[in-house]
Design an enzyme around this catalytic site. Structure first.
Site, PDB file in Angstrom:
ATOM      1  N   ARG A  53      27.409  12.912  26.654  1.00  0.00           N
ATOM      2  CA  ARG A  53      26.938  11.999  25.613  1.00  0.00           C
ATOM      3  C   ARG A  53      26.318  10.744  26.218  1.00  0.00           C
ATOM      4  NH1 ARG A  53      32.138  11.803  22.428  1.00  0.00           N
ATOM      5  NH2 ARG A  53      33.455  12.516  24.122  1.00  0.00           N
ATOM      6  N   GLU A  64      27.764   5.753  20.904  1.00  0.00           N
ATOM      7  CA  GLU A  64      27.334   6.958  21.606  1.00  0.00           C
ATOM      8  C   GLU A  64      26.397   7.800  20.754  1.00  0.00           C
ATOM      9  OE1 GLU A  64      31.502   7.711  24.066  1.00  0.00           O
ATOM     10  OE2 GLU A  64      31.241   8.597  22.075  1.00  0.00           O
ATOM     11  N   THR A  92      38.142   2.312  13.296  1.00  0.00           N
ATOM     12  CA  THR A  92      37.916   2.403  14.735  1.00  0.00           C
ATOM     13  C   THR A  92      36.680   3.244  15.032  1.00  0.00           C
ATOM     14  OG1 THR A  92      40.269   2.204  15.211  1.00  0.00           O
ATOM     15  CG2 THR A  92      38.905   3.190  16.928  1.00  0.00           C
ATOM     16  N   GLN A 148      43.615  10.375  13.267  1.00  0.00           N
ATOM     17  CA  GLN A 148      43.548  11.805  13.535  1.00  0.00           C
ATOM     18  C   GLN A 148      44.827  12.563  13.209  1.00  0.00           C
ATOM     19  OE1 GLN A 148      41.935  14.717  14.995  1.00  0.00           O
ATOM     20  NE2 GLN A 148      40.255  13.686  13.959  1.00  0.00           N
ATOM     21  N   GLY A 233      43.107  11.930  23.317  1.00  0.00           N
ATOM     22  CA  GLY A 233      42.886  10.488  23.225  1.00  0.00           C
ATOM     23  C   GLY A 233      42.029   9.931  24.342  1.00  0.00           C
ATOM     24  N   GLY A 234      42.024  10.593  25.488  1.00  0.00           N
ATOM     25  CA  GLY A 234      41.196  10.131  26.603  1.00  0.00           C
ATOM     26  C   GLY A 234      39.760  10.540  26.376  1.00  0.00           C
ATOM     27  N   ASP A 235      38.933   9.598  25.899  1.00  0.00           N
ATOM     28  CA  ASP A 235      37.577   9.975  25.498  1.00  0.00           C
ATOM     29  C   ASP A 235      36.517   8.999  25.985  1.00  0.00           C
ATOM     30  OD1 ASP A 235      38.240   7.846  23.933  1.00  0.00           O
ATOM     31  OD2 ASP A 235      37.904   8.824  22.003  1.00  0.00           O
ATOM     32  N   VAL A 301      37.655  15.935  24.941  1.00  0.00           N
ATOM     33  CA  VAL A 301      36.976  14.654  24.746  1.00  0.00           C
ATOM     34  C   VAL A 301      35.970  14.707  23.591  1.00  0.00           C
ATOM     35  CG1 VAL A 301      37.270  13.997  27.155  1.00  0.00           C
ATOM     36  CG2 VAL A 301      35.178  15.173  26.466  1.00  0.00           C
TER      37      VAL A 301
END
Length: 348
Positions: A53, A64, A92, A148, A233-235, A301
């Protein structure tokens, strides 16, 4: 006033119409149907243009663009991630997306994607869990109970038969919100006071926290043999949730390695850290879960093909219905070479 022709009108799915569509179809049904579209496009993986991205980072968040094409349709999503927004009464994450015809370049759908991203993210997680989670998994720990959490839980219920969810968040009010929203959804819901308590008896561990920083949500000694970890969550660069020791013990599965190595949990690891791409598992080219003691880890991700799949699904679902509105978005002069003449004819 010059009336637009049908060729100038693009179907637009607003937030209101997206909500109407979800309630018309049923949330569990729509999650299952979107997961089928996503899985089908993973099976066509080699047809897609694939690129990490395009991200614009600032001190407060990220904006993004996520583009892809299968050669017949082109799609992109605009999405932001601003964790500080909740303290200001804002979301968010917000998003919108577009699907276009490659042959003409004309858009064929414009849609909100804040809700749709939540649906497609959850549908992707559950589709992956169908391939990687222990057989008969009934209990999930949901670590991070923000936007989420309900979607993830219901997708796991709809697609793999999840029965129990154990919630933990550093903000108990978030867990109470999630439990309240799930109270009528046919799930057994338990709020836990620690992450260790949440993962007791869980076969699936889902982590989905918001802060854009390296954190240890799950430490190495918290994760036992045989579980499936759904790490979503790690994105973004600099944000992780898992101790590196967990990755070293697990078999790690990803969407697109070139993006995940920048943004996912594996950004902690060496460039040659071994991973398996999910499309290979779905096509049977590489194994997924192979035994009861294996730790499987989906380092999710979010990838552009999943948004493409979701837009493709919405295009098919709203065609010929009142769940979209015609948007006068494209100039359509009588003579394609005479745009100025079209402008002049619109004089009052």
């Amino acid at each position: 006033m010059v009336q637009p022709s049908d060729k100038a009108l693009v179907p637009f799915v607003s937030v209101d119409n997206m909500m109407r569509l979800v309630h018309h179809i049923g949330i569990e049904t729509i999650l299952k149907e979107i997961s089928i579209y996503i899985e089908d496009d993973f099976k066509r993986w080699e047809l897609f243009d694939k690129t990490p991205r395009v991200a614009s980072h600032s001190e407060v968040g990220v904006i993004e663009l996520m583009p892809t094409s299968d050669g017949e349709a082109y799609g992109f999503k605009y999405v932001n991630g601003h964790p500080k927004n909740t303290s200001e009464g804002l979301q968010t994450v917000t998003a919108f997306g577009l699907l276009a015809d490659v042959y003409t370049g004309y858009p064929v759908l414009l849609s909100e994607m804040t809700l749709l991203t939540a649906l497609r993210t959850a549908a992707t997680s559950a589709m992956v869990a169908k391939h990687l989670a222990p057989r008969g998994a009934e209990t999930m720990a949901m670590i991070g109970n923000g936007t989420q959490s309900e979607f993830q839980t219901l997708a796991m219920k709809a697609i793999i038969g999840l029965k129990n969810v154990r919630l933990y968040d550093i903000d108990r009010a978030a867990s109470e919100k999630c439990a309240r929203n799930l109270s009528s959804m046919g799930m057994n819901v338990t709020i836990c006071s620690t992450p260790e308590g949440a993962i007791q008896g869980a076969q699936i561990l889902t982590t989905c926290t918001a802060d854009k920083k390296n954190a240890t949500i799950l430490s190495d000694n918290m994760v036992g043999a045989g579980v499936h970890i759904n790490a979503i969550g790690g994105d973004c660069p600099g944000k992780t949730e898992l101790a590196a020791g967990i990755l070293e013990r697990a078999d790690v599965f990803v969407e697109f390695p070139e993006q995940t190595r920048i943004e996912g949990e594996i950004q902690q690891m060496a460039d040659d850290f071994p991973v398996t791409e999910m499309w290979e598992v779905i096509l049977g080219q590489k194994p997924g879960r192979i035994d009861d003691t294996q730790i499987t880890l989906f380092d999710g991700v979010g990838f552009a093909t999943e948004d493409f799949s979701a837009l493709r699904y919405i295009r098919d679902r709203v065609k010929g219905t009142d769940f979209c509105d015609p948007l006068d978005m494209l100039a359509d002069p009588d003579d394609p070479r005479d745009l100025f003449g079209m402008l002049q004819r619109a004089k009052v």
